[in-house]
Motif scaffolding. Structure first.
Motif, mmCIF file in Angstrom:
data_model
loop_
_atom_site.group_PDB
_atom_site.id
_atom_site.type_symbol
_atom_site.label_atom_id
_atom_site.label_comp_id
_atom_site.label_asym_id
_atom_site.label_seq_id
_atom_site.Cartn_x
_atom_site.Cartn_y
_atom_site.Cartn_z
ATOM 1 N N ALA A 1 36.968 42.074 53.419
ATOM 2 C CA ALA A 1 35.698 42.115 52.689
ATOM 3 C C ALA A 1 35.956 41.735 51.245
ATOM 4 N N MET A 2 35.103 40.884 50.704
ATOM 5 C CA MET A 2 35.219 40.443 49.315
ATOM 6 C C MET A 2 33.904 40.720 48.602
ATOM 7 N N ARG A 3 34.007 41.387 47.445
ATOM 8 C CA ARG A 3 32.822 41.586 46.608
ATOM 9 C C ARG A 3 32.800 40.473 45.584
ATOM 10 N N LEU A 4 31.667 39.766 45.549
ATOM 11 C CA LEU A 4 31.497 38.675 44.608
ATOM 12 C C LEU A 4 30.908 39.178 43.295
ATOM 13 N N ILE B 1 28.545 41.105 49.234
ATOM 14 C CA ILE B 1 29.776 41.290 49.999
ATOM 15 C C ILE B 1 29.858 40.190 51.036
ATOM 16 N N GLN B 2 30.991 39.525 51.088
ATOM 17 C CA GLN B 2 31.248 38.519 52.105
ATOM 18 C C GLN B 2 32.373 39.030 52.992
ATOM 19 N N MET C 1 32.378 31.195 43.750
ATOM 20 C CA MET C 1 31.909 32.282 42.904
ATOM 21 C C MET C 1 33.059 33.257 42.698
ATOM 22 N N ALA C 2 33.087 33.890 41.542
ATOM 23 C CA ALA C 2 34.166 34.836 41.257
ATOM 24 C C ALA C 2 34.175 35.965 42.281
ATOM 25 N N VAL C 3 35.354 36.267 42.791
ATOM 26 C CA VAL C 3 35.550 37.414 43.665
ATOM 27 C C VAL C 3 36.142 38.514 42.802
#
Length: 136
Positions: free
Chosen positions: A30-33, A38-39, A73-75
């Protein structure tokens, strides 16, 4: 762990609970942008080992696809969760290839790892301390 990062981990665990198949789908990343979204990405294994794709790579592709203009986009934060066959969940660090990918795009991202049986956050660049950062 902040509430936001706990939410990130909860999202990974919830998806892993839904998609887990032993030997095929055992990890979710999981990545928070920067925009707060959340991606997620699911590990996809294949019979021809080179066809396997790590969860972090899938999540990275989703993060890039999420950006309106196509630029990454920044993670801000990343967590990867492994489910073992007996059902236990573990926070794991990205493999070397995924650490390379993450530091290529988001060297300042916070990455959650388990070190000495303790959950801790490190900057992505700490995963590969000798890496030369690539200029795109």
């Amino acid at each position: 762990m902040s509430d936001g990062d706990a939410e990130l981990m909860d999202a990974a665990c919830a998806l892993l609970k839904r998609v887990y198949v032993e030997g095929r789908h055992e990890v979710v990343a999981a990545m928070r942008l920067a925009d707060g979204s959340i991606q997620l990405g699911v590990h996809v294994d294949g019979s021809a080992r080179r066809s396997a794709v790590c969860a972090e790579g899938v999540a990275a592709g989703n993060a890039i696809a999420h950006a309106a203009d196509g630029s990454p986009m920044a993670v801000v934060s990343i967590v990867s969760v492994l489910r073992r066959a007996e059902g236990t969940l573990h926070i794991i660090e990205p493999c070397g290839v995924c650490a390379e990918l993450i530091t290529d795009y988001w060297p300042e991202a916070r990455v959650w790892v388990t070190a000495a049986d303790r959950l801790t956050a490190v900057a992505a660049t700490e995963l590969l301390p000798a890496k030369r950062l690539r200029r795109w």
